[in-house]
Design a protein around this motif. Structure first.
Motif, mmCIF file in Angstrom:
data_model
loop_
_atom_site.group_PDB
_atom_site.id
_atom_site.type_symbol
_atom_site.label_atom_id
_atom_site.label_comp_id
_atom_site.label_asym_id
_atom_site.label_seq_id
_atom_site.Cartn_x
_atom_site.Cartn_y
_atom_site.Cartn_z
ATOM 1 N N THR A 76 15.811 -17.215 -37.275
ATOM 2 C CA THR A 76 14.600 -16.704 -36.623
ATOM 3 C C THR A 76 13.429 -17.625 -36.943
ATOM 4 N N SER A 144 7.121 -10.808 -37.425
ATOM 5 C CA SER A 144 7.769 -10.629 -36.126
ATOM 6 C C SER A 144 8.301 -9.200 -36.062
ATOM 7 N N VAL A 146 11.727 -6.601 -34.506
ATOM 8 C CA VAL A 146 13.041 -6.471 -33.875
ATOM 9 C C VAL A 146 12.918 -5.481 -32.717
ATOM 10 N N THR A 201 17.245 -10.145 -39.288
ATOM 11 C CA THR A 201 17.112 -9.274 -38.118
ATOM 12 C C THR A 201 17.983 -8.031 -38.282
ATOM 13 N N ASP A 242 15.318 -10.416 -32.165
ATOM 14 C CA ASP A 242 13.904 -10.607 -32.432
ATOM 15 C C ASP A 242 13.138 -10.645 -31.111
#
Lengths: 334, 297
Positions: A76, A144, A146, A201, A242
Motif C-alpha cells: 500500500t 488511508s 479500507v 489492509t 485500500d
C-alpha cells in the motif's frame, strides 16, 4: 609433452603462417580502433567526472555510502514511497533511494533484522513484533482507509449499505449469502475474497469485524491489486481494498457501510469524507476502525539521511504525492 | 482399412491435433503479448531506467540489465559445477549406493520449489552473509539462482555424456590418451550439444525466475553501476557495485504493473514480458552460436 613445449605450440601460430596485410586495410583498422578507444575513454571520463561533481554537490564525499536508503514493506505504501523517493532525489543530488514491496509484515521484520533501512507498514507494529524487535521506531507519514467493494453483478439499491454484522458473519463462516444489505438492498454476492499474505489492509479489515476472524476457506489474492482484479473479474464477488486502489477503478462498486447504527452511504465514501475522518477520528465521516496509518519504521532512531527523508515525507510538499496514490499525507489530517 | 491401420491413423491424427494446439497456444500467447505491448514498446522505454522516468513504470532498462546480469552470471557459475559433477558421476565415480544417493539428492534439488530456495537465500545470503553479499544484491541473487539451475544443467550434461559412444573413448585410450585427455577432447566436446541445451534451459529458468530474485536480489529502479565505494559493515570496508548492490529483473517489472494497475499502464507489463521473451531468445541464440563450433560428433 612438457609445459614449455605446449606454451611454445600455443603461440607458434603467431609468427608462423603470417601473411602481409594491405597497408590500407591496416590503416583503416587502426583508425577504427583509435576512434572506438577515444569514444570509450571519453565516455568513461565523462561519467566519472559527472559522478564526482554530483557527489561534490552533496558535500558528503567523506561518507558516500550513507547516501543510499533502501525502503521495503507494505504494498500500500510502496507507490507513494516511490513518488516521494523520486521527488527527494530530484532535490538532493547524489542520494539514492530504492523502494521494494513485500507487505507490512515483511517491512517490519526486514527493518528489525536490519536488512533494509526503512520498513513501510500500513498498520502499527503488533505486540509480538515489538517484543521481537524492541528497537523499532514508528514514524507516521500519512493515512488511508479500507473500503468494501463488490463486482458489477451485485445488485445494489439506494445507499448500498451493508451491515458490519453481515460482513462479520460472511467472512467468519465463508457465507456470501449473509450479505443482504442492512435494509435488504444488496443481493447477488456469491464469492468473497481475502488477501493471501499478511497485510496491513487485511489486518485493518479483520479488526473491524466483530469476531476479528476471517475463514481460511476464503480465496486469498496477493496485494490490493490482486483482490481488486479478482473482484473486477468476478461480477458477483465482494472484497476489501485500500481506497486508493478502488477510487476510479472500473468494473467495481464501492459499498456504503452501516456500523453501530451510523450510515456511511456509498456516495459519501470519497476522499473528502475519508480525510475528515482521519482528521477528527470521530466516526462522523467514515468508519474509524477502517482507517489506518501509513508508517515508516526504523531500527532505532533514524540516522541523519533517513531522518531527512522521513521529514520530507511528512512535509506539506509531499501532499501531492499522497493524493496521486489516493492516500492522505500526515499534514492533511494531523 | 484394417483395424491396425485405423488405429495408426487415429493416433496420427491425435498427434497432429496435439501439435496444432500447442503451436496455436504459443502463437496466441506471443501474439497477445505483442499486441498488448505495442503501446509501450519504444526505444525510449527500452533504454531508459525506471529511475529516470517520473512516476512509476515508464522504462525497463534497469530490468533488462539486471536480467542479463543475473541469468548470465548464474549460468556461468553453474555450468562448470554442473559439468564437473556430471563428468565425475559418469566417468570417475564408481557406481554404488553413494552415487545413486547423490543422483537422488540432485533430483530433490531440481524439484525443490523456488520459493524454498528464495527463503534460504533471504536468510543465509541476505541476512547472515550480509557482510559479504551486501544484503539484497546481485551476488546473493546469482548464488541463489546458481543453486536453482545447477541440477537442470547437471541432468542435461549427464544425459549428454551418456550419448558419447564408448568406442570413441576406447579409441582415445588406445592412442595413449589419459583419462583427462579423453574427457577434455572426446567426452565433453561430443556431449557439448546436450550441455548447451542444459545451459540454454538454465538461462531461461534464471531469466524467468521471480520468487528467488525478489527475495535475494531485491529490486531497484536504477541501472547497475560499476564502481567501488567505502561502506562500513561490509567485508574489506567497501561496496563493490554492481555485485553488492540491488538488482532489478524483468519478471518483477511485469508483476509490478499488475501490482499497481492504477499507477502503471498495463502495456508496460506486457512490453516487459515481450522483452523478456526476446532477451531469452537472444541469449539462447548467442550461446548456441558461441559454443556450436566447439562440438564434435
Amino acid at each position: 609433452m612438457n609445459i614449455g613445449t605446449r606454451i611454445k605450440n600455443l603461440f607458434a601460430g603467431m609468427w608462423e603462417n603470417t601473411r602481409a596485410v594491405s597497408p590500407i586495410v591496416a590503416t583503416l583498422v587502426l583508425v577504427v580502433v583509435a576512434i572506438t578507444g577515444a569514444a570509450a575513454v571519453g565516455t568513461i571520463m565523462g561519467t566519472f567526472s559527472s559522478d564526482v561533481s554530483e557527489q561534490s554537490n552533496t558535500g558528503e564525499l567523506a561518507s558516500a555510502s550513507s547516501t543510499e536508503i533502501l525502503i521495503a514493506g507494505s504494498t500500500t505504501v510502496q507507490p507513494v514511497s516511490e513518488l516521494l523517493a523520486e521527488a527527494y532525489m530530484d532535490e538532493h543530488q547524489g542520494v539514492k533511494i530504492t523502494v521494494q514491496g513485500g507487505g507490512s509484515g515483511a517491512g517490519i521484520s526486514s527493518v528489525g533484522l536490519d536488512i533494509v533501512d526503512i520498513g513501510a507498514a500500513s498498520r502499527n507494529p503488533k505486540d509480538p513484533e515489538l517484543e521481537k524487535y524492541p528497537n523499532i521506531v514508528t514514524h507516521k507519514i500519512g493515512g488511508s482507509a479500507v473500503v468494501v467493494i463488490a463486482g458489477t453483478g451485485v445488485t445494489v439499491v439506494g445507499d448500498g449499505d451493508i451491515d458490519s454484522g453481515e460482513l462479520n458473519t460472511a467472512y467468519e463462516d465463508n457465507d456470501p449469502s449473509a450479505i443482504t444489505g442492512a435494509a435488504g438492498n444488496v443481493s447477488g454476492v456469491s464469492t468473497l475474497y481475502d488477501r493471501a499474505e499478511e497485510s496491513g489492509t487485511e489486518d485493518t479489515f479483520r479488526k473491524f469485524l466483530d469476531n476479528k476472524t476471517i475463514n481460511d476457506g476464503i480465496t486469498g489474492h496477493t496485494g490490493n491489486a490482486g483482490v481488486l482484479a479478482a473482484v473486477q473479474g468476478d461480477a458477483t464477488s465482494l472484497g476489501f481494498v485500500d481506497f486508493g486502489f478502488a477510487d476510479g477503478a472500473s468494473d467495481i462498486q464501492i459499498l456504503g457501510i452501516l456500523d453501530d447504527g451510523k450510515l456511511y452511504p456509498a456516495a459519501e465514501v470519497d476522499a473528502d469524507h475519508l480525510e475528515d475522518e482521519l482528521k477528527n477520528e470521530d466516526g462522523e465521516n467514515y468508519v474509524t476502525a477502517l482507517t489506518r496509518p501509513l508508517n515508516y519504521i526504523t531500527n532505532g532512531e533514524p540516522n541523519s539521511m533517513e531522518q531527512a527523508f522521513i521529514t520530507f515525507a511528512m512535509s506539506p510538499g509531499a501532499t501531492t504525492h499522497f493524493e496521486e496514490c489516493g492516500y492522505f499525507a500526515i499534514t492533511q489530517f494531523a | 482399412m484394417n483395424e491396425r491401420t485405423l488405429e495408426g491413423n487415429i493416433f496420427k491424427a491425435i498427434s497432429y491435433i496435439a501439435a496444432a494446439i500447442t503451436l496455436l497456444a504459443l502463437i496466441g500467447i506471443l501474439g497477445r503479448i505483442t499486441l498488448e505491448a505495442l503501446p509501450s514498446l519504444s526505444l525510449y522505454f527500452l533504454i531508459t531506467p525506471e529511475s529516470n522516468v517520473p512516476g512509476l513504470g515508464g522504462g525497463i532498462a534497469n530490468a533488462i540489465a539486471g536480467t542479463l546480469l543475473l541469468s548470465l552470471l548464474s549460468t556461468a557459475l553453474a555450468t562448470p559445477l554442473a559439468v564437473g559433477t556430471a563428468v565425475y558421476l559418469k566417468r570417475y565415480a564408481k557406481p554404488g549406493i553413494l552415487v545413486r544417493a547423490f543422483g537422488f539428492l540432485l533430483d530433490v534439488l531440481a524439484g525443490t520449489p523456488s520459493i524454498v530456495l528464495g527463503i534460504f537465500g533471504l536468510l543465509f545470503l541476505v541476512y547472515y552473509m550480509k557482510f559479504v553479499t551486501g544484503g539484497f544484491s546481485l551476488i546473493a541473487g546469482t548464488i541463489a539462482l546458481t543453486i536453482l539451475i545447477l541440477p537442470v544443467i547437471e541432468r542435461a550434461a549427464e544425459g549428454a555424456i551418456d550419448t558419447v559412444p564408448l568406442e570413441l573413448e576406447e579409441a582415445s585410450y588406445a592412442l595413449g590418451a589419459s583419462k583427462w585427455d579423453t574427457v577434455r577432447r572426446i567426452t565433453v566436446p561430443f556431449a557439448l550439444t546436450g550441455i548447451l541445451t542444459g545451459m540454454v534451459l538454465g538461462i531461461g529458468r534464471a531469466a524467468e525466475e521471480s520468487a528467488v530474485v525478489i527475495l535475494t536480489a531485491g529490486y531497484t529502479q536504477f541501472l547497475p553501476e560499476f564502481k567501488v565505494l567505502p561502506r562500513e559493515g561490509l567485508i574489506f570496508g567497501m561496496k563493490i557495485y554492481p555485485f553488492q548492490d540491488l538488482t532489478a529483473a524483468l519478471p518483477i517489472t511485469v508483476y509490478r504493473s499488475f501490482e499497481f494497475p492504477h499507477l502503471i499502464p498495463a502495456s508496460n507489463g506486457f512490453a516487459a514480458a515481450f522483452v523478456l521473451i526476446v532477451v531469452v531468445m537472444l541469449i539462447n541464440a548467442a550461446t548456441r552460436m558461441l559454443l556450436w563450433r566447439s562440438r564434435i560428433g
